[in-house]
Design an enzyme around this catalytic site. Structure first.
Site, short mmCIF file in Angstrom:
data_model
loop_
_atom_site.label_atom_id
_atom_site.label_comp_id
_atom_site.label_asym_id
_atom_site.label_seq_id
_atom_site.Cartn_x
_atom_site.Cartn_y
_atom_site.Cartn_z
N GLU A 159 40.83 41.99 33.97
CA GLU A 159 39.81 41.25 34.72
C GLU A 159 39.40 39.99 33.96
O GLU A 159 39.28 38.90 34.55
CB GLU A 159 38.57 42.13 34.96
CG GLU A 159 38.79 43.36 35.82
CD GLU A 159 38.86 43.04 37.31
OE1 GLU A 159 38.80 41.85 37.68
OE2 GLU A 159 38.97 44.00 38.10
N HIS A 169 37.55 45.10 47.73
CA HIS A 169 38.16 45.91 48.79
C HIS A 169 37.23 46.06 50.00
O HIS A 169 37.16 47.11 50.62
CB HIS A 169 38.53 47.30 48.25
CG HIS A 169 39.30 47.25 46.98
ND1 HIS A 169 40.60 46.79 46.91
CD2 HIS A 169 38.95 47.55 45.69
CE1 HIS A 169 41.02 46.85 45.65
NE2 HIS A 169 40.03 47.29 44.90
N ASP A 211 41.25 38.48 39.91
CA ASP A 211 41.18 39.93 39.94
C ASP A 211 42.23 40.48 38.98
O ASP A 211 43.30 39.89 38.81
CB ASP A 211 41.44 40.46 41.35
CG ASP A 211 41.02 41.92 41.50
OD1 ASP A 211 40.24 42.41 40.66
OD2 ASP A 211 41.48 42.58 42.46
N GLY A 212 41.91 41.60 38.36
CA GLY A 212 42.85 42.28 37.48
C GLY A 212 43.12 43.68 38.00
O GLY A 212 42.29 44.28 38.67
N ASP A 240 43.98 40.76 44.47
CA ASP A 240 44.32 42.14 44.16
C ASP A 240 45.80 42.41 44.43
O ASP A 240 46.49 43.05 43.64
CB ASP A 240 43.45 43.08 44.99
CG ASP A 240 43.76 44.54 44.73
OD1 ASP A 240 43.51 45.01 43.60
OD2 ASP A 240 44.25 45.22 45.66
N ASP A 283 35.43 40.57 41.55
CA ASP A 283 34.79 41.82 41.94
C ASP A 283 34.44 42.66 40.71
O ASP A 283 34.01 43.81 40.84
CB ASP A 283 35.68 42.62 42.90
CG ASP A 283 36.98 43.08 42.27
OD1 ASP A 283 37.22 42.80 41.08
OD2 ASP A 283 37.79 43.71 42.99
#
Length: 476
Positions: free
Chosen positions: A334, A409, A297-298, A419, A356
């Site tokens: 990302e 999320h 995740d970024g 995250d 995501d």
């Protein structure tokens, strides 16, 4: 780097109530309330993943009617409501979760969890352990000292002696003196009327202790305050006794019994399914044999700063990576997260990569074929983030990869973990960058002009990823 063995003692009651009030209206299809069990298990999982303690125990309160404090002061905690019915029904499941995870649950007749925690903390800190007490309870600030600190996971805050001084205005060992004078409404400890925490701290600092305040009460300013100290002297002493944790709980538990052990996974999975915790089941289910799972995740703004977080899983092993760039778009972060995860593989592997970011997943599974066909991947300035897509294509050719999208999320344990790693890396990176800029901007600084330009912080590896038994896969 701290090489001392790490012992974590978790205040179970504090965790349970935080979970219960933090998540509402969660139940199984059969109507069993599960909000406290889910929140407790999720917070515990996060604690284990982020801190990886060598030793761990969860400490519970006995019913307050059974404690020595209630015997000497029947009104102690009498202002507290009974345990809500929908919470009481979940506590047996919380204990079953701990049993399946092979985490000791401790309690001592006649004492509260704070006393057990204080006793074990002092005992094992004296033996060279680094003890962390996981709690949001201010009362336990009195035990902070050499080798003993507090961790409030809800605020992501660690507390040492300086933090205690900022909170109470006195060093840790004098916290009971302050509470003895000021009282504690949450525990129904009376204290001395008309004296609050600030005044209590001033008096303790001036005279040295509650006993000395009472001894020299005639020197205290304010007629009413002197009268209250005179008429409530016994109540003040009692209040200090109630507020003081005990270090002499007769609890026979060996350090070996607190060592982290491998969970009973079949029992854990069975219980999670019974409770219908599908998202948490993912966290305890190892990847398929021979498969590496990469979660990435970024995090970043339109033009930076940005951070990335990566979790690699292989069998029972895990590795975390995180890093920072001062100027980078969120899309680049990302892509960079996936690149860093794949770069950690030193041998050709079968990989399932989860993100995501539909930009990443669709880009690598759908769009890249058209970019190659149209020449956009190689023609300069025809494709955004062209350099990173080229790196991803080269890395994907070294492995057998499937690209998987997960909803961000939405309670996915590894997505949330990545995250958090990414955001923490961005925050830490910016603090380090700002500090470099401040140093370079000071009068007389010899820093060269180019040093004022923020530079990326090297990736941080938070845990080791061991090789499997045959040595074919080494992620390090």
């Amino acid at each position: 780097m701290n090489l001392s063995p790490q012992l974590y003692l978790l205040d179970g009651s504090s965790y349970i109530y935080r979970a219960y009030y933090g998540i509402r209206d969660l139940a199984t299809s059969g109507g069993l309330p599960t909000n406290a069990v889910f929140g407790f298990t999720k917070m515990l999982l996060g604690l284990l993943q982020e801190n990886r303690p060598d030793y761990l125990a969860v400490v519970f309160d006995r019913p307050r009617e059974e404690t020595f404090r209630r015997e000497i002061y029947p009104e102690y905690k009498a202002n507290r409501d009974a345990v809500p019915e929908d919470l009481a029904s979940q506590i047996p499941y919380i204990r079953r979760i701990l049993e399946a995870l092979n985490i000791p649950a401790l309690e001592a007749p006649g004492f509260e969890a704070d006393d057990v925690i204080a006793t074990l903390s002092r005992r094992y800190a004296a033996e060279g352990m680094e003890v962390t007490v996981v709690t949001g309870d201010k009362d336990l600030m009195q035990i902070v000292g050499d080798g003993i600190g507090l961790l409030d996971t809800m605020k992501d805050k660690r507390s040492g002696p300086r933090d205690v001084l900022e909170r109470f205005g006195v060093p840790p060992e004098r916290v009971p003196d302050v509470l003895g004078l000021a009282g504690d409404t949450s525990d129904n400890i009376p204290g001395v009327p008309g004296i609050g925490e600030k005044t209590a701290a001033e008096l303790v600092n001036r005279f040295g202790s509650l006993e000395r305040v009472l001894e020299w009460k005639n020197l205290v300013s304010g007629k009413k305050r002197r009268e209250n100290l005179q008429s409530h002297e016994d109540q003040a002493r009692l209040s200090k006794t109630l507020a003081t944790v005990r270090y002499d709980v007769p609890l026979e538990v060996s350090l070996a019994a607190l060592r982290r052990r491998t969970p009973n996974l079949p029992e854990v999975i069975s219980l999670l399914r019974e409770l219908e915790f599908g998202a948490l089941e993912i966290a305890f289910t190892p990847p398929a044999p021979g498969v590496v799972e990469i979660y990435s995740d970024g995090s970043g703004r339109a033009s930076g700063p940005g951070g990335y977080g990566v979790v690699l899983r292989y069998g029972e092993h895990e590795k975390e990576l995180s890093g920072f760039e001062a100027a980078s778009t969120s899309q680049r972060m990302e892509l960079l997260a996936a690149i860093r995860g794949l770069e950690a593989l030193t041998n050709p592997s079968t990989v399932r990569l989860f993100s995501d970011s539909q930009y990443l997943v669709r880009g690598m599974s759908e769009w890249i074929h058209g970019w190659i066909r149209d020449g956009r991947l190689e023609t300069p300035d025809t494709l955004a983030n062209q350099d990173l897509w080229q790196q991803l294509l080269a890395l994907s050719g070294e492995h057998e990869i499937t690209w998987n999208w997960v909803r961000g999320h939405a309670g996915h344990p590894f997505n949330e973990r990545c995250d958090k790693l990414a955001k923490r890396a961005a925050d830490e990176g910016m603090r380090e960058t700002e500090e470099r800029l401040r140093k370079a901007d000071r009068p007389g600084s010899t820093a060269k002009e180019e040093k004022l330009i923020p530079s990326p912080v090297a990736p941080r590896e938070d845990s080791e990823f061991d090789a499997d038994e045959d040595g074919q896969l080494r992620l390090c």
